[in-house]
Design a protein around this motif. Structure first.
Motif, short mmCIF file in Angstrom:
data_model
loop_
_atom_site.label_atom_id
_atom_site.label_comp_id
_atom_site.label_asym_id
_atom_site.label_seq_id
_atom_site.Cartn_x
_atom_site.Cartn_y
_atom_site.Cartn_z
N UNK A 35 -31.26 5.82 49.80
CA UNK A 35 -31.13 5.78 51.26
C UNK A 35 -31.31 4.38 51.83
N UNK A 36 -31.69 3.40 51.01
CA UNK A 36 -31.89 2.03 51.50
C UNK A 36 -30.76 1.09 51.12
N UNK A 37 -29.80 1.56 50.35
CA UNK A 37 -28.73 0.69 49.87
C UNK A 37 -27.85 0.22 51.02
N UNK A 38 -27.41 1.16 51.86
CA UNK A 38 -26.52 0.79 52.97
C UNK A 38 -27.20 -0.20 53.91
N UNK A 39 -28.45 0.03 54.25
CA UNK A 39 -29.17 -0.88 55.15
C UNK A 39 -29.32 -2.26 54.54
N UNK A 40 -29.53 -2.34 53.23
CA UNK A 40 -29.68 -3.64 52.57
C UNK A 40 -28.41 -4.47 52.70
N UNK A 41 -27.25 -3.87 52.41
CA UNK A 41 -26.00 -4.62 52.47
C UNK A 41 -25.55 -4.87 53.91
N UNK A 42 -25.97 -4.03 54.84
CA UNK A 42 -25.62 -4.24 56.23
C UNK A 42 -26.32 -5.49 56.78
N UNK A 43 -27.53 -5.76 56.32
CA UNK A 43 -28.28 -6.93 56.78
C UNK A 43 -27.94 -8.19 56.00
N UNK A 44 -27.10 -8.08 55.00
CA UNK A 44 -26.79 -9.21 54.11
C UNK A 44 -25.51 -9.91 54.57
N UNK A 45 -25.46 -11.24 54.56
CA UNK A 45 -24.20 -11.95 54.86
C UNK A 45 -23.13 -11.59 53.82
N UNK A 46 -21.85 -11.70 54.18
CA UNK A 46 -20.78 -11.34 53.24
C UNK A 46 -20.90 -12.08 51.91
N UNK A 47 -20.78 -11.33 50.81
CA UNK A 47 -20.88 -11.92 49.48
C UNK A 47 -20.04 -11.10 48.51
N UNK A 48 -20.01 -11.54 47.26
CA UNK A 48 -19.29 -10.84 46.21
C UNK A 48 -20.23 -9.83 45.54
#
Length: 341
Positions: A35-48
């Motif tokens: 349940x924390x995966x989506x929130x982690x990538x949402x707060x992360x700048x675009x990356x590979x």
């Protein structure tokens, strides 16, 4: 420095993250709950973001891609070479994915849409029911053989056995048991027919699938699974690469300038390979009866090689034609007399 590449090791509940910067330094190495995966990538700048093309990979790829990241799916066999020997765990798997996704010659799996996954799910459900029906038919034949009743060969002849079941001279308990098996066979027939209607309906609404169905030996079932699986034919350099991806090329064991070719590799998708070989068998069945000047390539090959080898060779050729049809977006056209009629 900011994270530029992330290796994501997928799981049911505990996901492993391995993030590195442009210099290759590890910035983040942690475990995330589902349940924390989506929130982690949402707060992360675009990356590979790299992931193995395993269960649920296409779902997470679509989700993370919608958040602005570049997502690449890697075949699991390609990641294995980068895992540290003797240290197989989730953290090292994520590190290996982060390493593999940056390799210049790495091959990637295209992210499938929900529609493509849905039609492939229909195919898998149909294949499962077909296997179950085969098991039930074999059980029916084997049990009746215990009482000296031998049915004619072929799946179509099973209907005769089921029809004659009430009049057979077998104990009532055995008849009751076989009636249950016969009922399950009929249920499987109905469900398989219903799934096939849905597959054909999808096939008629897909231009790529309709184009593939113009190739001799390829029908709606084979065409639809190819159109949904090979969603980006440009990932293959040519038709031979597609045939190799399906395992329809000889296995090489060459060294010292000596070429040694063995049996086909049988790599890739066994379901598609089986469908292509089955379709090629149907084409070869009628090749000998063609008029002079037609199907010359097949006729010449049948004179020199065993029929089963010719079947696989034709399946390989069909795979290369599939790549050409998908790449050009056109129907199959026979351009010379030596092609398969």
């Amino acid at each position: 420095m900011s994270i530029v590449t992330i290796g994501l090791d997928l799981a049911k509940h505990a996901f492993q993250i391995h993030g590195i910067d442009a210099a290759g330094k590890v910035i983040v190495r942690r475990q995330l709950r589902r349940d924390a995966v989506e929130a982690f990538f949402k707060a992360l700048p675009p990356c590979l973001v790299g992931m193995e093309a395993c269960a649920s990979a296409h779902y997470w790829a679509r989700l993370i891609k919608a958040l602005g990241h570049e997502v690449r799916l890697i075949p699991p066999t390609r990641v294995k070479a980068y895992v540290q020997r003797g240290k197989k765990n989730d953290a090292n798997d994520a590190a290996a994915i982060a390493e593999a996704v940056t390799r210049p010659h790495m091959m990637f799996v295209p992210v499938k849409s929900e529609d493509q996954q849905s039609i492939l799910m229909l195919h898998r459900a149909r294949e499962l029911l077909v296997r179950q029906r085969t098991m039930l038919i074999n059980a029916l034949r084997a049990h009746l053989a215990e009482f000296g009743i031998i049915g004619a060969q072929g799946r179509a002849k099973v209907a005769v056995l089921i029809k004659d079941l009430p009049e057979m001279r077998i104990p009532s308990l055995a008849r009751d048991a076989m009636s249950e098996v016969a009922a399950q066979i009929e249920v499987c027939d109905q469900r398989i027919e219903a799934l096939e209607k849905q597959i054909v309906a999808w096939h008629r609404n897909c231009e790529a699938s309709r184009n593939l169905a113009t190739i001799p030996g390829i029908g709606p079932i084979t065409a639809s699974v190819l159109a949904a699986t090979v969603c980006d034919p440009t990932l293959f350099k040519n038709g031979r690469h597609l045939a190799a991806w399906l395992g329809l090329v000889p296995r090489q064991n060459s060294s010292g300038g000596k070429d040694r070719l063995g049996h086909i590799t049988k790599a890739g998708n066994p379901y598609i390979r089986r469908l292509l070989v089955t379709g090629a068998t149907g084409v070869i069945r009628y090749a000998r009866g063609k008029a002079p000047g037609e199907a010359m390539w097949l006729k010449g090959l049948l004179e020199r090689k065993p029929p089963r080898l010719v079947t696989v060779a034709l399946a390989n050729k069909m795979a290369r034609i599939v790549w050409a049809v998908l790449t050009r977006g056109e129907v199959f056209r026979e351009t010379c007399s030596v092609m398969v009629a």
